[in-house]
Design an enzyme around this catalytic site. Structure first.
Site, PDB file in Angstrom:
ATOM      1  N   GLY A 127       0.817  -1.210   0.000  1.00  0.00           N
ATOM      2  CA  GLY A 127       0.000   0.000   0.000  1.00  0.00           C
ATOM      3  C   GLY A 127       0.853   1.263   0.000  1.00  0.00           C
ATOM      4  N   GLY A 129       2.474   3.201   2.358  1.00  0.00           N
ATOM      5  CA  GLY A 129       3.764   3.266   3.035  1.00  0.00           C
ATOM      6  C   GLY A 129       4.799   2.459   2.270  1.00  0.00           C
ATOM      7  N   THR A 130       4.372   1.276   1.849  1.00  0.00           N
ATOM      8  CA  THR A 130       5.237   0.379   1.070  1.00  0.00           C
ATOM      9  C   THR A 130       5.693   1.075  -0.209  1.00  0.00           C
ATOM     10  OG1 THR A 130       4.045  -1.529   1.914  1.00  0.00           O
ATOM     11  CG2 THR A 130       5.240  -1.846  -0.151  1.00  0.00           C
ATOM     12  N   ASP A 152      -8.019  -0.576   1.283  1.00  0.00           N
ATOM     13  CA  ASP A 152      -8.472   0.817   1.446  1.00  0.00           C
ATOM     14  C   ASP A 152      -8.733   1.536   0.119  1.00  0.00           C
ATOM     15  OD1 ASP A 152      -8.183   0.426   4.156  1.00  0.00           O
ATOM     16  OD2 ASP A 152      -6.205   1.361   4.260  1.00  0.00           O
ATOM     17  N   GLN A 299     -12.150  -8.552   7.243  1.00  0.00           N
ATOM     18  CA  GLN A 299     -12.235  -7.838   5.958  1.00  0.00           C
ATOM     19  C   GLN A 299     -10.991  -8.052   5.085  1.00  0.00           C
ATOM     20  OE1 GLN A 299     -14.294  -3.703   6.818  1.00  0.00           O
ATOM     21  NE2 GLN A 299     -13.449  -4.535   8.690  1.00  0.00           N
TER      22      GLN A 299
END
Ligand code: F6P
Length: 373
Positions: A127, A129-130, A152, A299
Site C-alpha cells: 500500500g 507506506g510500502t 483501502d 475484511q
C-alpha cells in the site's frame, strides 16, 4: 555484511533469463498471492529460466537477507489462496532512514541484498507506506516495479487496488447480516468498516449493504444530523437504522483540532473505537438501543473474490511485460479498464481520497443516505 557489490553484475555464461526479487509489505489482503502468480506466470512458462527470490515479511527480509529461492511449486494453486506465501510486516517509511537497534543502515542493507543476489528487479506489493519505500529504493538506483495492494483503495494513480473488492464483499455481508436482526429488534446498529484515513471501503460497503447513514473520514459528522436522520426514519415507520462507520470517521469538532490535540484526545478516550463513541452519543440523545459490530480483520481475510483474481492476474501480467522490456520505476495501475504503467515518482506519497462533492456522494445523498454532514 561481508559483501559489497557496487553494481548489478550479471552472471557470466549462465542462461538465467531474469533474477527477480519479490516481497509483500504492510497489511495483508486477499489477492497478494494471485498477483505474485500473475507476475511469475507472465514472465516465463519455463520457471527454470527464471530465478525468483521471495523475501520474508516484507522489507524485513530484504534488510536482514531473509529470503528463499522460489520454485514453480510455490506458485501452484495460490490463485485462490488469501494472505501471502511470503508473510508480511509493517516497516514504517519514516523509520527507513533510522538505523536499527544494532546501528544497521536499513537502506544500505536492502541495496546490499539486492546487489548480492544480482537481481534484475524487485517486485514490491503493498500500500501507501510500502510504495514510499519502493520509491526511495528507486531513487537509490534499484529497479523497482510496484503493485498496488490495499483494501483501502487509497493509492493515487490507479482506479482500483487489489483487495478492495474482496473486502467490500465481506463488509457488505456483515451489513446484510445485521439488517435482519436490526429490523427484528427496532435497534440502531453500527457496523465499523476498516479505513483510518480514507472511506472508500465504508462508502462502497455501506451503499451495497443499504446503510442509512455512512460516516467517512473525509466528511466530518455532526451528531445532531445523525440523530435527525435516525428520528426521520422512526417517524416514517422504519424502526431501525444502520450506520456504516469508517474506523477514521471524525466529528466536526474533532476535525478542527490539531493533529497533536486529536491524538491526545484519542489516547484519553475510554471508547475502544470511534463507533462506540458515536453509539454512546446516539443512545444519550435518542434513548434508542445501539449495538456496534466490528468485522475487523475478517475484511482482509479469506479467498480473493473473482474480480480481484482477474485484476491481479492482469496487473501481474502487465508487470511481467515491463520486466521483459527492462522498464522499471513504475507502479502498474488499472485505469479506465486498462493496465497502465505509472511513474512511481509521480504517485508515491499521495493519497486517493473520497471527494465530499463527488458524483458518487451526491448520488448517495439523492437516494437518502445521510453522511451526517
Ligand atoms: O491498510 C489496511 C488496513 O486494513 C486499514 O484499513 C486498517 O486501518 C489497518 O490496515 C489495520 O492495520 P493492522 O492490521 O496493522 O491492525
Amino acid at each position: 555484511m561481508g559483501y559489497n557489490y557496487k553494481y548489478n553484475e550479471k552472471c557470466k555464461g549462465c542462461d538465467i533469463m531474469k533474477r527477480i526479487g519479490m516481497l509483500t509489505s504492510g497489511g495483508d489482503c486477499q489477492a497478494l498471492n494471485a498477483a505474485m502468480r500473475g507476475v511469475v506466470k507472465g514472465l516465463s512458462k519455463n520457471l527454470e529460466a527464471l530465478e525468483v527470490y521471495g523475501f520474508y515479511e516484507g522489507y524485513k527480509g530484504l534488510i536482514y537477507g531473509n529470503y528463499r529461492l522460489l520454485t514453480s511449486g510455490d506458485f501452484s494453486g495460490i490463485l485462490t489462496k488469501g494472505g501471502t506465501i511470503l508473510g508480511t510486516s509493517r516497516q514504517p517509511f519514516k523509520m527507513m532512514r533510522v538505523p536499527d537497534e544494532k546501528g544497521l543502515d536499513k537502506v544500505e542493507a536492502m541495496k546490499q541484498t539486492y546487489y548480492k543476489l544480482r537481481l534484475d528487479c524487485l517486485v514490491i506489493l503493498g500500500g501507501n507506506g510500502t510504495q514510499k519505500t519502493a520509491n526511495l529504493l528507486r531513487e537509490e538506483g534499484l529497479n523497482i516495479i510496484h503493485l498496488p495492494k490495499t483494501i483501502d483503495n487509497d493509492i493515487f494513480g490507479t482506479d482500483v487496488t487489489f483487495g478492495f473488492q474482496s473486502a467490500i464483499n465481506i463488509a457488505t455481508d456483515a451489513i446484510d447480516c445485521i439488517h435482519t436482526t436490526a429490523a427484528s429488534h427496532n435497534r440502531v446498529f453500527i457496523v465499523e468498516v476498516m479505513g483510518h484515513k480514507v472511506g472508500w471501503l465504508t462508502l462502497y460497503a455501506g451503499m451495497a449493504g443499504g446503510a442509512d447513514i455512512i460516516l467517512l473520514p473525509e466528511i466530518p459528522y455532526d451528531i445532531n444530523k445523525i440523530v435527525e436522520a435516525i428520528e426521520g426514519r422512526n417517524r416514517s415507520g422504519k424502526g431501525f437504522t444502520i450506520l456504516a462507520v469508517a474506523e477514521g470517521a471524525i466529528s466536526k469538532e474533532d476535525a478542527k483540532l490539531s493533529k497533536k490535540k486529536l491524538k491526545e484526545k484519542q489516547e484519553k478516550s475510554s471508547y475502544p473505537s470511534v463507533s462506540y463513541e458515536v453509539a454512546a452519543r446516539i443512545q444519550e440523545k435518542t434513548g434508542s438501543e445501539v449495538r456496534v459490530t466490528v468485522p475487523g480483520h475478517t475484511q482482509r481475510g479469506g479467498s480473493p473474490c473473482p474480480y480481484d483474481r482477474v485484476l491481479c492476474t492482469r496487473l501481474g501480467a502487465a508487470a511481467a511485460d515491463l520486466i521483459l522490456n527492462d522498464k522499471y520505476g513504475y507502479m502498474v495501475g488499472m485505469i479506465d479498464g486498462n493496465t497502465k504503467k505509472v511513474p512511481l515518482g509521480d504517485v508515491a506519497g499521495k493519497l486517493k481520497m473520497v471527494e465530499p462533492d463527488s458524483k458518487i456522494i451526491r448520488e448517495a445523498k439523492l437516494i437518502g443516505i445521510s453522511f451526517g454532514d
